[in-house]
Design a protein around this motif. Structure first.
Motif, PDB file in Angstrom:
ATOM      1  N   THR A 119      57.894 -12.910  44.362  1.00  0.00           N
ATOM      2  CA  THR A 119      56.930 -13.034  43.629  1.00  0.00           C
ATOM      3  C   THR A 119      56.662 -11.309  43.303  1.00  0.00           C
ATOM      4  O   THR A 119      56.044 -10.996  42.166  1.00  0.00           O
ATOM      5  CB  THR A 119      55.629 -13.537  44.294  1.00  0.00           C
ATOM      6  OG1 THR A 119      54.588 -13.257  43.524  1.00  0.00           O
ATOM      7  CG2 THR A 119      55.472 -13.061  45.758  1.00  0.00           C
ATOM      8  N   ASP A 120      57.200 -10.437  44.260  1.00  0.00           N
ATOM      9  CA  ASP A 120      56.890  -9.150  44.330  1.00  0.00           C
ATOM     10  C   ASP A 120      57.656  -8.464  43.171  1.00  0.00           C
ATOM     11  O   ASP A 120      57.755  -7.074  43.196  1.00  0.00           O
ATOM     12  CB  ASP A 120      57.028  -8.503  45.558  1.00  0.00           C
ATOM     13  CG  ASP A 120      55.935  -8.604  46.640  1.00  0.00           C
ATOM     14  OD1 ASP A 120      54.811  -9.262  45.986  1.00  0.00           O
ATOM     15  OD2 ASP A 120      55.996  -8.467  47.917  1.00  0.00           O
ATOM     16  N   ILE A 162      45.139 -11.151  42.902  1.00  0.00           N
ATOM     17  CA  ILE A 162      46.322 -12.100  42.404  1.00  0.00           C
ATOM     18  C   ILE A 162      46.143 -13.436  43.078  1.00  0.00           C
ATOM     19  O   ILE A 162      46.929 -14.224  42.792  1.00  0.00           O
ATOM     20  CB  ILE A 162      47.751 -11.375  43.100  1.00  0.00           C
ATOM     21  CG1 ILE A 162      47.663 -11.471  44.819  1.00  0.00           C
ATOM     22  CG2 ILE A 162      47.951 -10.015  42.532  1.00  0.00           C
ATOM     23  CD1 ILE A 162      48.980 -10.776  45.158  1.00  0.00           C
ATOM     24  N   PRO A 177      55.184 -21.475  54.540  1.00  0.00           N
ATOM     25  CA  PRO A 177      55.911 -20.339  55.187  1.00  0.00           C
ATOM     26  C   PRO A 177      55.216 -18.996  55.104  1.00  0.00           C
ATOM     27  O   PRO A 177      56.013 -18.042  54.345  1.00  0.00           O
ATOM     28  CB  PRO A 177      57.151 -20.470  54.601  1.00  0.00           C
ATOM     29  CG  PRO A 177      57.296 -20.768  53.375  1.00  0.00           C
ATOM     30  CD  PRO A 177      56.271 -21.843  53.468  1.00  0.00           C
ATOM     31  N   VAL A 202      54.236 -15.445  54.931  1.00  0.00           N
ATOM     32  CA  VAL A 202      54.833 -14.021  55.558  1.00  0.00           C
ATOM     33  C   VAL A 202      53.959 -13.303  56.700  1.00  0.00           C
ATOM     34  O   VAL A 202      54.540 -13.465  57.876  1.00  0.00           O
ATOM     35  CB  VAL A 202      55.023 -13.061  54.412  1.00  0.00           C
ATOM     36  CG1 VAL A 202      55.870 -11.839  54.913  1.00  0.00           C
ATOM     37  CG2 VAL A 202      56.159 -13.640  53.283  1.00  0.00           C
ATOM     38  N   THR A 203      52.815 -12.960  56.299  1.00  0.00           N
ATOM     39  CA  THR A 203      52.008 -12.081  57.445  1.00  0.00           C
ATOM     40  C   THR A 203      51.426 -13.438  58.508  1.00  0.00           C
ATOM     41  O   THR A 203      51.242 -12.888  59.537  1.00  0.00           O
ATOM     42  CB  THR A 203      51.024 -11.500  56.664  1.00  0.00           C
ATOM     43  OG1 THR A 203      50.149 -12.210  55.921  1.00  0.00           O
ATOM     44  CG2 THR A 203      51.345 -10.228  56.109  1.00  0.00           C
ATOM     45  N   VAL A 249      53.808 -18.675  44.026  1.00  0.00           N
ATOM     46  CA  VAL A 249      53.455 -18.074  45.299  1.00  0.00           C
ATOM     47  C   VAL A 249      51.897 -17.714  45.185  1.00  0.00           C
ATOM     48  O   VAL A 249      51.269 -18.308  46.250  1.00  0.00           O
ATOM     49  CB  VAL A 249      54.282 -16.991  45.707  1.00  0.00           C
ATOM     50  CG1 VAL A 249      53.510 -16.340  47.048  1.00  0.00           C
ATOM     51  CG2 VAL A 249      55.628 -17.328  45.775  1.00  0.00           C
ATOM     52  N   VAL A 301      43.513 -17.064  55.048  1.00  0.00           N
ATOM     53  CA  VAL A 301      44.368 -16.770  56.289  1.00  0.00           C
ATOM     54  C   VAL A 301      44.069 -17.789  57.223  1.00  0.00           C
ATOM     55  O   VAL A 301      44.066 -17.779  58.554  1.00  0.00           O
ATOM     56  CB  VAL A 301      43.817 -15.420  57.188  1.00  0.00           C
ATOM     57  CG1 VAL A 301      44.324 -14.250  56.064  1.00  0.00           C
ATOM     58  CG2 VAL A 301      42.230 -15.355  57.333  1.00  0.00           C
ATOM     59  N   ASP A 302      44.012 -19.222  56.484  1.00  0.00           N
ATOM     60  CA  ASP A 302      43.490 -20.342  57.447  1.00  0.00           C
ATOM     61  C   ASP A 302      44.727 -20.732  58.373  1.00  0.00           C
ATOM     62  O   ASP A 302      44.566 -21.302  59.577  1.00  0.00           O
ATOM     63  CB  ASP A 302      43.009 -21.419  56.739  1.00  0.00           C
ATOM     64  CG  ASP A 302      44.309 -21.729  55.471  1.00  0.00           C
ATOM     65  OD1 ASP A 302      44.530 -20.911  54.943  1.00  0.00           O
ATOM     66  OD2 ASP A 302      44.564 -23.157  55.188  1.00  0.00           O
ATOM     67  N   ILE A 303      46.060 -20.462  57.966  1.00  0.00           N
ATOM     68  CA  ILE A 303      47.215 -20.869  58.829  1.00  0.00           C
ATOM     69  C   ILE A 303      47.318 -19.909  59.625  1.00  0.00           C
ATOM     70  O   ILE A 303      47.580 -20.521  60.932  1.00  0.00           O
ATOM     71  CB  ILE A 303      48.318 -20.855  57.682  1.00  0.00           C
ATOM     72  CG1 ILE A 303      48.236 -21.523  56.410  1.00  0.00           C
ATOM     73  CG2 ILE A 303      49.568 -21.036  58.464  1.00  0.00           C
ATOM     74  CD1 ILE A 303      49.472 -21.735  55.673  1.00  0.00           C
ATOM     75  N   ASN A 352      56.523  -3.431  53.536  1.00  0.00           N
ATOM     76  CA  ASN A 352      56.037  -4.662  54.053  1.00  0.00           C
ATOM     77  C   ASN A 352      56.896  -5.065  55.315  1.00  0.00           C
ATOM     78  O   ASN A 352      56.350  -5.825  56.137  1.00  0.00           O
ATOM     79  CB  ASN A 352      56.107  -6.049  53.239  1.00  0.00           C
ATOM     80  CG  ASN A 352      55.198  -5.900  52.273  1.00  0.00           C
ATOM     81  OD1 ASN A 352      54.208  -5.113  52.120  1.00  0.00           O
ATOM     82  ND2 ASN A 352      55.194  -6.467  50.951  1.00  0.00           N
ATOM     83  N   GLU A 410      48.211 -17.693  42.739  1.00  0.00           N
ATOM     84  CA  GLU A 410      47.847 -18.568  41.392  1.00  0.00           C
ATOM     85  C   GLU A 410      47.269 -17.502  40.374  1.00  0.00           C
ATOM     86  O   GLU A 410      47.218 -18.117  39.347  1.00  0.00           O
ATOM     87  CB  GLU A 410      46.616 -19.304  41.960  1.00  0.00           C
ATOM     88  CG  GLU A 410      45.282 -18.849  42.804  1.00  0.00           C
ATOM     89  CD  GLU A 410      45.481 -18.498  44.222  1.00  0.00           C
ATOM     90  OE1 GLU A 410      46.502 -18.470  44.641  1.00  0.00           O
ATOM     91  OE2 GLU A 410      44.494 -18.551  44.847  1.00  0.00           O
ATOM     92  N   ARG A 425      52.258  -4.294  42.245  1.00  0.00           N
ATOM     93  CA  ARG A 425      53.631  -4.663  41.467  1.00  0.00           C
ATOM     94  C   ARG A 425      53.141  -4.725  39.866  1.00  0.00           C
ATOM     95  O   ARG A 425      54.155  -4.436  39.170  1.00  0.00           O
ATOM     96  CB  ARG A 425      54.120  -6.088  41.984  1.00  0.00           C
ATOM     97  CG  ARG A 425      54.276  -6.131  43.505  1.00  0.00           C
ATOM     98  CD  ARG A 425      55.067  -5.033  44.079  1.00  0.00           C
ATOM     99  NE  ARG A 425      55.401  -5.055  45.742  1.00  0.00           N
ATOM    100  CZ  ARG A 425      55.847  -4.201  46.215  1.00  0.00           C
ATOM    101  NH1 ARG A 425      56.261  -2.931  45.860  1.00  0.00           N
ATOM    102  NH2 ARG A 425      55.615  -4.094  47.677  1.00  0.00           N
ATOM    103  N   ARG A 440      48.930 -14.183  39.397  1.00  0.00           N
ATOM    104  CA  ARG A 440      49.548 -12.996  39.472  1.00  0.00           C
ATOM    105  C   ARG A 440      50.213 -12.625  37.907  1.00  0.00           C
ATOM    106  O   ARG A 440      51.322 -12.140  37.914  1.00  0.00           O
ATOM    107  CB  ARG A 440      50.751 -13.153  40.383  1.00  0.00           C
ATOM    108  CG  ARG A 440      51.002 -11.676  41.061  1.00  0.00           C
ATOM    109  CD  ARG A 440      51.895 -11.630  42.035  1.00  0.00           C
ATOM    110  NE  ARG A 440      51.869 -10.240  42.864  1.00  0.00           N
ATOM    111  CZ  ARG A 440      52.385  -9.856  43.679  1.00  0.00           C
ATOM    112  NH1 ARG A 440      53.430 -10.692  44.314  1.00  0.00           N
ATOM    113  NH2 ARG A 440      52.428  -8.841  44.293  1.00  0.00           N
TER     114      ARG A 440
END
Ligand code: EPZ
Length: 441
Positions: A323-324, A138, A181, A183-184, A346, A143-145, A23, A348, A390, A350
């Motif tokens: 979460t990973d 998972i 927040p 990550v990607t 993280v 990707v709205d953000i 990652n 919904e 995972r 998983r």
């Protein structure tokens, strides 16, 4: 489709070396689209990395593998002619053409992280057409953000026929407050802002170590990023990047997976090439369960917890419990004395591995985002199905501690993110074999 055949119960001893982080490597590879040459070392050999190279090649990036003249010596000499064993973990990436701008569905479908080409393409080529990643097992994972931030920076974005179509006459820096927040998302905005006009500030930025690694690699190539490691990043845009090199950080999730393996079955198992500072929350949880560690110069040793105690964990953005690592901690909780609880905040959906772990004798109930683990289970080998990366690692750990034989089906998931996992496990005493099946495309 390959599967693993595992006979449980063997103690794990000796040393295992952690590979470069998937990652972290992925966004850094995609940052080559920003221009400037990049020499990148400690790249893990994984399915997702090969997918990234295919996409980059379609987008006009040439990746030249560099071979070590002495594979044992990471800092030795590197050349472009193959070494005897073809060992490669280092690449030189450069732009061949800057006209392509499309990430097709076929590649995005197999790897959601392909979305990381959007920011660099917009910033450098002013145009990007990227297949919209669908939901995955998972969670919905929108990707709205990412898209809202690019619009604020001056991009025009439309969605047509399942593609994100984005163009701009030039991105401009601005203040971006992330509602979560991501990550990607943080990585995508960071890369775009590197070549934007003026200053971009990202508030509530993800603080995952992989985001820091990307920022460090960009600064090594002439970017101006401040606040690395905090939730407020300030990026002063530059006209272009220069040639530079970077060594990818070690994979904290692979290290965490081997730590749990050690807590289950270790007989002084040593995990090398680890940045222990990235693992504090996981180490705290393992300590609560009774683990002791010995740390020395980038390595950490652990032995089986004789009487693991139940505990609670809540997955959260870094520095919270990752979460990973949620699927991997569950087998330890399943055999612990007393109950445990895991709250997944993280993603919904998983917990797909839980049904399979219960088939092995675990006693875990799911209520919404909570897993209640009764504890005290004696796991038994079974044939189980891996459903994501995972989740597969969690099932491998469950099979290692289970009595008797297990088959883990669909291990192509694990090949996306764990380098040579069965070779590494076998080298420390696990009884695990890969049974070859038909190749997956
Ligand atoms: C990264 O995924 C990792 N992937 C994941 O690793 C990891 O599980 C995850 O971060 C959390 O740590 C890579 O780094 C390539 P997010 P990412 O955006 O960036 C919601 C693995 O096994 N969200 O931080 O996709 C989203 O739906 C993987 O290696 C929005 O709502 O995760 C989720 O609920 C899987 N809108 C939450 O935020 C957005 O625009 C966190 O997602 C973006 C995200």
């Amino acid at each position: 489709m390959d599967r693993f055949h595992i006979v449980g119960g063997s103690p794990l001893r000796g040393e295992v070396i952690i590979s470069g982080s998937k990652n972290s490597a992925l966004p850094i590879l995609f940052s080559s689209l920003l221009g400037g040459g990049l020499e990148i070392a400690n790249v893990p050999s994984l399915r997702d990395i090969r997918t990234a190279f295919s996409l980059l090649s379609q987008l006009g990036i040439r990746a030249e593998p560099l071979f070590s003249e002495n594979p044992e010596e990471k800092n030795g000499r590197w050349s472009s002619s193959p070494s005897k064993d073809g060992w490669v973990e280092r690449y030189r990436l450069s732009e061949d053409s800057i006209s392509a701008h499309e990430a097709p569905y076929d590649l995005v479908r197999t790897m959601r992280a392909s979305i990381l080409c959007l920011g660099p393409l917009l910033a450098r080529r002013k145009r990007a057409r990227v297949s919209l990643p669908g939901g995955c097992l998972i969670g919905a994972r929108p990707v709205d953000i990412h898209l809202n931030a690019f619009v604020r920076m001056g991009a025009k974005i439309s969605i047509d026929h399942g593609y994100i179509d984005a163009h701009t006459s030039g991105l401009t820096g601005c203040d971006i407050h992330l509602p979560y927040p991501t990550v990607t998302g943080t990585e995508n905005i960071l890369m775009a802002a590197t070549l934007a006009r003026g200053v971009t500030r990202i508030f509530n930025a993800a603080q995952e170590p992989e985001v820091n690694d990307l920022a460090i690699s960009l600064n090594a190539r002439g970017a101006h990023i401040e606040g690395i490691g905090t939730s407020s990043l300030k990026i002063s845009g530059v006209d272009s990047l220069v040639d530079g090199s970077h060594t990818v950080m070690s994979d904290r999730i692979e290290a965490g997976t081997f730590l749990v393996a050690g807590a289950l079955l270790g007989d002084f198992l040593t995990i090398r090439n680890v940045d222990v500072s990235c693992l504090e929350t996981l180490l705290g949880t393992l300590r609560d369960m009774g683990a002791n560690f010995e740390e020395k110069d980038g390595s950490i040793s652990i032995s089986r917890i004789l009487k693991p105690r139940g505990t609670s964990a809540r997955t959260e953005p870094y520095p919270g419990f990752p979460t990973d690592m949620q699927a991997q901690i569950l087998p330890l909780m399943a055999i612990a004395e007393g109950p445990s609880t895991v709250v997944e905040t993280v993603f919904e959906n998983r917990f797909t591995h839980v049904m399979e772990m219960n088939r092995m004798g675990a006693n875990i109930d799911i209520h919404g985002s909570r897993a209640f683990v009764r504890g005290g289970a004696g796991l038994e080998g079974a044939s189980v199905m891996a459903s994501d990366l995972r989740a597969s690692a969690g099932l491998v750990l469950a099979a290692l501690i289970a009595k008797g034989e297990s088959e883990i089906q669909r291990v192509y998931h694990i090949d996306r993110g764990y380098e040579k996992i069965e070779t590494k496990l076998e080298s420390i005493g696990a009884r695990i074999k890969r049974v070859r099946g038909e190749e997956i495309s």
